[in-house]
Design a protein around this motif. Structure first.
Motif, PDB file in Angstrom:
ATOM      1  N   CYS A 121     -30.672  15.037  17.850  1.00  0.00           N
ATOM      2  CA  CYS A 121     -29.313  14.723  18.301  1.00  0.00           C
ATOM      3  C   CYS A 121     -28.372  14.580  17.101  1.00  0.00           C
ATOM      4  O   CYS A 121     -27.233  15.048  17.143  1.00  0.00           O
ATOM      5  CB  CYS A 121     -29.302  13.459  19.159  1.00  0.00           C
ATOM      6  SG  CYS A 121     -30.008  13.705  20.804  1.00  0.00           S
ATOM      7  N   GLU A 122     -28.867  13.971  16.030  1.00  0.00           N
ATOM      8  CA  GLU A 122     -28.047  13.813  14.821  1.00  0.00           C
ATOM      9  C   GLU A 122     -27.722  15.171  14.205  1.00  0.00           C
ATOM     10  O   GLU A 122     -26.579  15.423  13.792  1.00  0.00           O
ATOM     11  CB  GLU A 122     -28.787  12.940  13.805  1.00  0.00           C
ATOM     12  CG  GLU A 122     -27.980  12.637  12.566  1.00  0.00           C
ATOM     13  CD  GLU A 122     -28.740  11.744  11.586  1.00  0.00           C
ATOM     14  OE1 GLU A 122     -28.559  11.938  10.375  1.00  0.00           O
ATOM     15  OE2 GLU A 122     -29.501  10.867  12.039  1.00  0.00           O
ATOM     16  N   ASP A 123     -28.729  16.059  14.158  1.00  0.00           N
ATOM     17  CA  ASP A 123     -28.507  17.408  13.628  1.00  0.00           C
ATOM     18  C   ASP A 123     -27.503  18.175  14.492  1.00  0.00           C
ATOM     19  O   ASP A 123     -26.667  18.917  13.972  1.00  0.00           O
ATOM     20  CB  ASP A 123     -29.820  18.192  13.552  1.00  0.00           C
ATOM     21  CG  ASP A 123     -30.764  17.645  12.500  1.00  0.00           C
ATOM     22  OD1 ASP A 123     -30.305  16.965  11.565  1.00  0.00           O
ATOM     23  OD2 ASP A 123     -31.991  17.891  12.635  1.00  0.00           O
ATOM     24  N   LEU A 124     -27.584  17.995  15.802  1.00  0.00           N
ATOM     25  CA  LEU A 124     -26.652  18.656  16.718  1.00  0.00           C
ATOM     26  C   LEU A 124     -25.222  18.159  16.497  1.00  0.00           C
ATOM     27  O   LEU A 124     -24.272  18.948  16.536  1.00  0.00           O
ATOM     28  CB  LEU A 124     -27.071  18.464  18.175  1.00  0.00           C
ATOM     29  CG  LEU A 124     -28.318  19.234  18.613  1.00  0.00           C
ATOM     30  CD1 LEU A 124     -28.797  18.743  19.973  1.00  0.00           C
ATOM     31  CD2 LEU A 124     -28.047  20.731  18.645  1.00  0.00           C
ATOM     32  N   ASP A 125     -25.082  16.854  16.250  1.00  0.00           N
ATOM     33  CA  ASP A 125     -23.754  16.297  15.944  1.00  0.00           C
ATOM     34  C   ASP A 125     -23.179  16.947  14.683  1.00  0.00           C
ATOM     35  O   ASP A 125     -22.012  17.336  14.649  1.00  0.00           O
ATOM     36  CB  ASP A 125     -23.827  14.782  15.734  1.00  0.00           C
ATOM     37  CG  ASP A 125     -23.938  14.004  17.024  1.00  0.00           C
ATOM     38  OD1 ASP A 125     -23.659  14.570  18.103  1.00  0.00           O
ATOM     39  OD2 ASP A 125     -24.300  12.812  16.951  1.00  0.00           O
TER      40      ASP A 125
ATOM     41  N   MET B  86     -27.188  22.049  24.508  1.00  0.00           N
ATOM     42  CA  MET B  86     -28.426  21.444  23.999  1.00  0.00           C
ATOM     43  C   MET B  86     -28.262  19.929  23.894  1.00  0.00           C
ATOM     44  O   MET B  86     -29.208  19.186  24.190  1.00  0.00           O
ATOM     45  CB  MET B  86     -28.811  22.058  22.650  1.00  0.00           C
ATOM     46  CG  MET B  86     -30.178  21.641  22.145  1.00  0.00           C
ATOM     47  SD  MET B  86     -31.587  21.854  23.309  1.00  0.00           S
ATOM     48  CE  MET B  86     -31.637  23.612  23.503  1.00  0.00           C
ATOM     49  N   GLN B  87     -27.091  19.461  23.498  1.00  0.00           N
ATOM     50  CA  GLN B  87     -26.845  18.013  23.456  1.00  0.00           C
ATOM     51  C   GLN B  87     -26.979  17.425  24.850  1.00  0.00           C
ATOM     52  O   GLN B  87     -27.554  16.348  25.023  1.00  0.00           O
ATOM     53  CB  GLN B  87     -25.450  17.709  22.888  1.00  0.00           C
ATOM     54  CG  GLN B  87     -25.351  17.887  21.404  1.00  0.00           C
ATOM     55  CD  GLN B  87     -23.936  17.649  20.883  1.00  0.00           C
ATOM     56  OE1 GLN B  87     -22.969  18.172  21.409  1.00  0.00           O
ATOM     57  NE2 GLN B  87     -23.845  16.845  19.840  1.00  0.00           N
ATOM     58  N   SER B  88     -26.499  18.123  25.825  1.00  0.00           N
ATOM     59  CA  SER B  88     -26.603  17.670  27.215  1.00  0.00           C
ATOM     60  C   SER B  88     -28.053  17.680  27.686  1.00  0.00           C
ATOM     61  O   SER B  88     -28.520  16.724  28.314  1.00  0.00           O
ATOM     62  CB  SER B  88     -25.738  18.571  28.099  1.00  0.00           C
ATOM     63  OG  SER B  88     -25.822  18.163  29.429  1.00  0.00           O
ATOM     64  N   ASP B  89     -28.765  18.769  27.368  1.00  0.00           N
ATOM     65  CA  ASP B  89     -30.175  18.882  27.763  1.00  0.00           C
ATOM     66  C   ASP B  89     -31.040  17.785  27.148  1.00  0.00           C
ATOM     67  O   ASP B  89     -31.979  17.299  27.770  1.00  0.00           O
ATOM     68  CB  ASP B  89     -30.751  20.243  27.363  1.00  0.00           C
ATOM     69  CG  ASP B  89     -30.197  21.392  28.195  1.00  0.00           C
ATOM     70  OD1 ASP B  89     -29.479  21.129  29.203  1.00  0.00           O
ATOM     71  OD2 ASP B  89     -30.459  22.565  27.841  1.00  0.00           O
ATOM     72  N   LYS B  90     -30.715  17.392  25.921  1.00  0.00           N
ATOM     73  CA  LYS B  90     -31.487  16.369  25.221  1.00  0.00           C
ATOM     74  C   LYS B  90     -30.969  14.958  25.492  1.00  0.00           C
ATOM     75  O   LYS B  90     -31.469  14.005  24.917  1.00  0.00           O
ATOM     76  CB  LYS B  90     -31.483  16.644  23.714  1.00  0.00           C
ATOM     77  CG  LYS B  90     -32.298  17.858  23.310  1.00  0.00           C
ATOM     78  CD  LYS B  90     -32.405  17.966  21.813  1.00  0.00           C
ATOM     79  CE  LYS B  90     -33.389  19.077  21.464  1.00  0.00           C
ATOM     80  NZ  LYS B  90     -33.874  18.972  20.095  1.00  0.00           N
ATOM     81  N   ASN B  91     -29.972  14.865  26.355  1.00  0.00           N
ATOM     82  CA  ASN B  91     -29.352  13.567  26.676  1.00  0.00           C
ATOM     83  C   ASN B  91     -28.885  12.824  25.430  1.00  0.00           C
ATOM     84  O   ASN B  91     -29.048  11.606  25.318  1.00  0.00           O
ATOM     85  CB  ASN B  91     -30.305  12.683  27.490  1.00  0.00           C
ATOM     86  CG  ASN B  91     -30.616  13.285  28.837  1.00  0.00           C
ATOM     87  OD1 ASN B  91     -29.723  13.786  29.516  1.00  0.00           O
ATOM     88  ND2 ASN B  91     -31.886  13.266  29.224  1.00  0.00           N
ATOM     89  N   CYS B  92     -28.304  13.567  24.511  1.00  0.00           N
ATOM     90  CA  CYS B  92     -27.776  12.960  23.282  1.00  0.00           C
ATOM     91  C   CYS B  92     -26.533  12.145  23.631  1.00  0.00           C
ATOM     92  O   CYS B  92     -25.719  12.549  24.456  1.00  0.00           O
ATOM     93  CB  CYS B  92     -27.388  14.041  22.269  1.00  0.00           C
ATOM     94  SG  CYS B  92     -28.780  15.009  21.647  1.00  0.00           S
TER      95      CYS B  92
ATOM     96  N   PRO C 264     -20.343  10.326  20.980  1.00  0.00           N
ATOM     97  CA  PRO C 264     -19.208   9.396  20.929  1.00  0.00           C
ATOM     98  C   PRO C 264     -17.980  10.002  21.605  1.00  0.00           C
ATOM     99  O   PRO C 264     -17.772  11.219  21.578  1.00  0.00           O
ATOM    100  CB  PRO C 264     -18.964   9.205  19.430  1.00  0.00           C
ATOM    101  CG  PRO C 264     -20.225   9.633  18.766  1.00  0.00           C
ATOM    102  CD  PRO C 264     -20.854  10.649  19.657  1.00  0.00           C
ATOM    103  N   ALA C 265     -17.156   9.156  22.204  1.00  0.00           N
ATOM    104  CA  ALA C 265     -15.982   9.612  22.960  1.00  0.00           C
ATOM    105  C   ALA C 265     -15.064  10.499  22.121  1.00  0.00           C
ATOM    106  O   ALA C 265     -14.570  11.514  22.608  1.00  0.00           O
ATOM    107  CB  ALA C 265     -15.216   8.421  23.510  1.00  0.00           C
TER     108      ALA C 265
ATOM    109  N   ASP D   1     -14.297  14.339  23.317  1.00  0.00           N
ATOM    110  CA  ASP D   1     -12.948  14.772  23.656  1.00  0.00           C
ATOM    111  C   ASP D   1     -12.342  15.720  22.630  1.00  0.00           C
ATOM    112  O   ASP D   1     -11.240  16.228  22.829  1.00  0.00           O
ATOM    113  CB  ASP D   1     -12.035  13.544  23.815  1.00  0.00           C
ATOM    114  CG  ASP D   1     -12.478  12.641  24.950  1.00  0.00           C
ATOM    115  OD1 ASP D   1     -13.155  13.135  25.882  1.00  0.00           O
ATOM    116  OD2 ASP D   1     -12.173  11.443  24.904  1.00  0.00           O
ATOM    117  N   GLN D   2     -13.050  15.953  21.537  1.00  0.00           N
ATOM    118  CA  GLN D   2     -12.544  16.817  20.477  1.00  0.00           C
ATOM    119  C   GLN D   2     -12.544  18.269  20.944  1.00  0.00           C
ATOM    120  O   GLN D   2     -13.545  18.787  21.436  1.00  0.00           O
ATOM    121  CB  GLN D   2     -13.412  16.667  19.231  1.00  0.00           C
ATOM    122  CG  GLN D   2     -12.879  17.358  18.021  1.00  0.00           C
ATOM    123  CD  GLN D   2     -13.732  17.086  16.794  1.00  0.00           C
ATOM    124  OE1 GLN D   2     -14.884  16.665  16.915  1.00  0.00           O
ATOM    125  NE2 GLN D   2     -13.195  17.334  15.629  1.00  0.00           N
ATOM    126  N   ALA D   3     -11.411  18.911  20.793  1.00  0.00           N
ATOM    127  CA  ALA D   3     -11.286  20.307  21.196  1.00  0.00           C
ATOM    128  C   ALA D   3     -12.011  21.203  20.203  1.00  0.00           C
ATOM    129  O   ALA D   3     -12.093  20.893  19.010  1.00  0.00           O
ATOM    130  CB  ALA D   3      -9.819  20.692  21.269  1.00  0.00           C
TER     131      ALA D   3
END
Length: 142
Positions: free
Chosen positions: A40-44, A109-115, A118-119, A123-125
């Motif tokens: 999740c950190e790598d995905l961020d 992938m962030q969604s699939d991994k339930n990462c 942060p808001a 919300d970032q475009a």
């Protein structure tokens, strides 16, 4: 009649060469599995890197689209030689489309991994077209 056909052909050729705006570019498909080994950190981090690169490429693409539009307006108003100017702008459509695809894949992938996202990141475009700069007026000397 022949003259109208020639002008229509030249106009369609000229318009076909214009660089598209970022809002007109569709994303390329990138499989989310390309990011399956990422934490999740790598995905961020990847998401932020993609957004930063999209800003750079997108701003250049927008600038080139505006330059091509100006050249085309000049062509329509003045003469054929201005069309050569469109060859000097680099179309970054493929690069931008790939970044859009990567952004969507990372998001999936962030969604699939339930990462936890942060808001402010959620919300970032992906890309926001830069505002047009108004020319600065110099104070008049009286």
């Amino acid at each position: 009649m022949k003259r109208q056909f020639i002008m229509a052909s030249i106009l369609s050729f000229a318009l076909a060469g214009c660089t598209p705006s970022t809002s007109e570019i569709r994303s390329s498909y990138v499989s989310p599995t390309a990011y399956s080994d990422y934490s999740c950190e790598d995905l961020d981090k990847e998401r932020q890197a993609i957004i930063a690169e999209a800003k750079t490429i997108g701003d250049l693409q927008e600038e080139n689209a505006e330059m091509d539009a100006a050249f085309m307006a000049g062509f329509l108003l003045v003469s054929m030689p201005l069309i050569v100017g469109t060859a000097f702008t680099k179309n970054r459509e493929e690069e931008f489309a790939l970044l859009k695809g990567k952004f969507q894949a990372v998001h999936e992938m962030q969604s699939d991994k339930n990462c936890e996202i942060p808001a402010e990141m959620r919300d970032q475009a992906f890309y926001t077209k830069p505002p047009k700069k108004e020319p600065e007026l110099l104070p008049s000397k009286k």
